[in-house]
Design a protein around this motif. Sequence first.
Motif, PDB file in Angstrom:
ATOM      1  N   LEU A 140      59.822  34.908   1.799  1.00  0.00           N
ATOM      2  CA  LEU A 140      60.107  36.299   1.444  1.00  0.00           C
ATOM      3  C   LEU A 140      59.449  36.700   0.131  1.00  0.00           C
ATOM      4  CD1 LEU A 140      63.954  36.543   2.156  1.00  0.00           C
ATOM      5  CD2 LEU A 140      62.086  37.300   3.626  1.00  0.00           C
ATOM      6  N   ASP A 141      59.122  37.990   0.031  1.00  0.00           N
ATOM      7  CA  ASP A 141      58.720  38.581  -1.237  1.00  0.00           C
ATOM      8  C   ASP A 141      59.914  39.231  -1.920  1.00  0.00           C
ATOM      9  OD1 ASP A 141      55.800  38.166  -1.276  1.00  0.00           O
ATOM     10  OD2 ASP A 141      55.843  39.385   0.532  1.00  0.00           O
ATOM     11  N   LEU A 142      60.749  39.922  -1.139  1.00  0.00           N
ATOM     12  CA  LEU A 142      61.900  40.640  -1.669  1.00  0.00           C
ATOM     13  C   LEU A 142      63.044  40.586  -0.661  1.00  0.00           C
ATOM     14  CD1 LEU A 142      60.164  43.865  -3.030  1.00  0.00           C
ATOM     15  CD2 LEU A 142      61.493  42.276  -4.440  1.00  0.00           C
ATOM     16  N   ALA A 143      64.267  40.772  -1.158  1.00  0.00           N
ATOM     17  CA  ALA A 143      65.417  40.907  -0.266  1.00  0.00           C
ATOM     18  C   ALA A 143      66.330  41.992  -0.823  1.00  0.00           C
ATOM     19  CB  ALA A 143      66.175  39.593  -0.139  1.00  0.00           C
ATOM     20  N   VAL A 144      67.025  42.675   0.061  1.00  0.00           N
ATOM     21  CA  VAL A 144      68.050  43.637  -0.322  1.00  0.00           C
ATOM     22  C   VAL A 144      69.397  43.020   0.029  1.00  0.00           C
ATOM     23  CG1 VAL A 144      69.017  45.928   0.035  1.00  0.00           C
ATOM     24  CG2 VAL A 144      66.533  45.599   0.068  1.00  0.00           C
ATOM     25  N   ARG A 145      70.292  42.965  -0.953  1.00  0.00           N
ATOM     26  CA  ARG A 145      71.585  42.341  -0.731  1.00  0.00           C
ATOM     27  C   ARG A 145      72.717  43.238  -1.222  1.00  0.00           C
ATOM     28  NH1 ARG A 145      69.933  36.038  -2.239  1.00  0.00           N
ATOM     29  NH2 ARG A 145      68.700  35.713  -0.332  1.00  0.00           N
ATOM     30  N   TRP A 146      73.803  43.270  -0.464  1.00  0.00           N
ATOM     31  CA  TRP A 146      75.020  44.013  -0.809  1.00  0.00           C
ATOM     32  C   TRP A 146      75.918  43.046  -1.571  1.00  0.00           C
ATOM     33  CZ3 TRP A 146      77.311  48.286  -1.696  1.00  0.00           C
ATOM     34  CH2 TRP A 146      78.682  48.483  -1.487  1.00  0.00           C
ATOM     35  N   THR A 147      75.925  43.153  -2.905  1.00  0.00           N
ATOM     36  CA  THR A 147      76.537  42.123  -3.730  1.00  0.00           C
ATOM     37  C   THR A 147      76.953  42.715  -5.072  1.00  0.00           C
ATOM     38  OG1 THR A 147      76.118  39.963  -4.750  1.00  0.00           O
ATOM     39  CG2 THR A 147      74.261  41.459  -4.620  1.00  0.00           C
ATOM     40  N   GLU A 148      77.630  41.907  -5.873  1.00  0.00           N
ATOM     41  CA  GLU A 148      78.071  42.360  -7.195  1.00  0.00           C
ATOM     42  C   GLU A 148      76.979  42.222  -8.251  1.00  0.00           C
ATOM     43  OE1 GLU A 148      81.808  40.799  -8.476  1.00  0.00           O
ATOM     44  OE2 GLU A 148      82.750  41.040  -6.514  1.00  0.00           O
ATOM     45  N   GLY A 149      75.926  41.507  -7.956  1.00  0.00           N
ATOM     46  CA  GLY A 149      74.841  41.329  -8.918  1.00  0.00           C
ATOM     47  C   GLY A 149      73.788  40.409  -8.341  1.00  0.00           C
ATOM     48  N   PRO A 150      72.709  40.191  -9.076  1.00  0.00           N
ATOM     49  CA  PRO A 150      71.604  39.384  -8.545  1.00  0.00           C
ATOM     50  C   PRO A 150      71.823  37.884  -8.610  1.00  0.00           C
ATOM     51  CG  PRO A 150      71.073  40.172 -10.743  1.00  0.00           C
ATOM     52  CD  PRO A 150      72.395  40.794 -10.381  1.00  0.00           C
ATOM     53  N   ASP A 151      72.933  37.436  -9.195  1.00  0.00           N
ATOM     54  CA  ASP A 151      73.215  35.997  -9.345  1.00  0.00           C
ATOM     55  C   ASP A 151      72.078  35.308 -10.098  1.00  0.00           C
ATOM     56  OD1 ASP A 151      75.694  36.198  -8.082  1.00  0.00           O
ATOM     57  OD2 ASP A 151      74.788  36.069  -6.105  1.00  0.00           O
ATOM     58  N   ASP A 152      71.481  34.259  -9.502  1.00  0.00           N
ATOM     59  CA  ASP A 152      70.440  33.518 -10.197  1.00  0.00           C
ATOM     60  C   ASP A 152      69.042  34.047  -9.900  1.00  0.00           C
ATOM     61  OD1 ASP A 152      70.510  32.760  -7.570  1.00  0.00           O
ATOM     62  OD2 ASP A 152      70.149  30.631  -7.941  1.00  0.00           O
ATOM     63  N   LEU A 153      68.964  35.232  -9.293  1.00  0.00           N
ATOM     64  CA  LEU A 153      67.677  35.849  -8.991  1.00  0.00           C
ATOM     65  C   LEU A 153      67.404  36.980  -9.974  1.00  0.00           C
ATOM     66  CD1 LEU A 153      68.102  36.103  -5.120  1.00  0.00           C
ATOM     67  CD2 LEU A 153      66.826  34.362  -6.366  1.00  0.00           C
ATOM     68  N   GLU A 154      66.168  37.447  -9.990  1.00  0.00           N
ATOM     69  CA  GLU A 154      65.846  38.662 -10.716  1.00  0.00           C
ATOM     70  C   GLU A 154      66.144  39.842  -9.791  1.00  0.00           C
ATOM     71  OE1 GLU A 154      64.687  38.885 -13.994  1.00  0.00           O
ATOM     72  OE2 GLU A 154      65.250  36.773 -13.923  1.00  0.00           O
ATOM     73  N   GLY A 155      66.594  40.963 -10.343  1.00  0.00           N
ATOM     74  CA  GLY A 155      66.905  42.076  -9.453  1.00  0.00           C
ATOM     75  C   GLY A 155      67.151  43.379 -10.169  1.00  0.00           C
ATOM     76  N   VAL A 156      67.220  44.431  -9.367  1.00  0.00           N
ATOM     77  CA  VAL A 156      67.524  45.760  -9.871  1.00  0.00           C
ATOM     78  C   VAL A 156      68.462  46.426  -8.869  1.00  0.00           C
ATOM     79  CG1 VAL A 156      65.477  46.764  -8.744  1.00  0.00           C
ATOM     80  CG2 VAL A 156      66.529  47.950 -10.682  1.00  0.00           C
ATOM     81  N   ARG A 157      69.438  47.151  -9.381  1.00  0.00           N
ATOM     82  CA  ARG A 157      70.408  47.815  -8.504  1.00  0.00           C
ATOM     83  C   ARG A 157      69.801  49.076  -7.916  1.00  0.00           C
ATOM     84  NH1 ARG A 157      75.822  49.890 -11.162  1.00  0.00           N
ATOM     85  NH2 ARG A 157      74.534  51.742 -11.435  1.00  0.00           N
TER      86      ARG A 157
END
Length: 267
Positions: A140-157
């Motif tokens: 994968l290059d990117l994933a969209v997740r329904w979560t409280e935060g990115p955990d140990d990944l980099e991310g943006v809401r």
Amino acid sequence: MKRTHLPLNALRVFDAAARHLSFTRAADELAVTPAAVGQQIRALEDLLGVVLFRRTSKGLELTEEAGAGLSALRTGFLHFEDAVQAMQAGQSSHVYTIAAPREFFAAWLAPRLAAFRAENPQVRYVLVDGELTDFTEANLDLAVRWTEGPDDLEGVRLGAAEWVEMGEGDWIGWPGDPAPDSDEGPEAEDAKPAIQLADAGQAVAAAASGLGRVRVPALLAAGLAEGKRIKVGASTPCRRAYWLVAPLPQWRQKKVKALVAALTEAD
């Protein structure tokens, strides 16, 4: 000698000194001092157990031992350059592999991917259903997740962390909605779902058909309700939200940065 113990920096200094037959000119090329070049060469000689350079009345010259390995060393550096270019070419690829929940793709992501591709017609997409798909296994290059935060990944809401209630009557459940007895669950006494469905899209379709009411992320509400006769309530706070995530190496890639910027700008 193990590959992990190869003195790559010292070998690079040796290559430069051998090409110039001068520690001073090698130092200029490498942006270090001549003393640093000499120190690296002496350390390499100690490690290999051979003398690499000899000083003569005509200047610096290679020893026979040094000359014997120089051609293979330079071929190795060319292979290193080829490997780096190949990895960079992969980063500049125009194919994006993205994992996202099906209802999120339909209601929010698809039109934004279309807009990005309209401006970048060379882009191609591979969409994987399922927000918890493993990055390594699916490449994968990117994933969209329904979560409280990115955990140990980099991310943006993406969008606000809010619920919207839609429809009327008995409660309709789906996996992304909290359990009725949680602190985010519905307050009605009859909150136990009368119907349990696979995703938010199915739940909204059921609510639109008069089977009950459902809560979905506010980011999806308009897209999922489009074309349906369904009562839409006010938004309420939620701990979770949709996050666009990736491991740090992917997140730093030029192509991923471009798509993330486009999606968050459109948000």
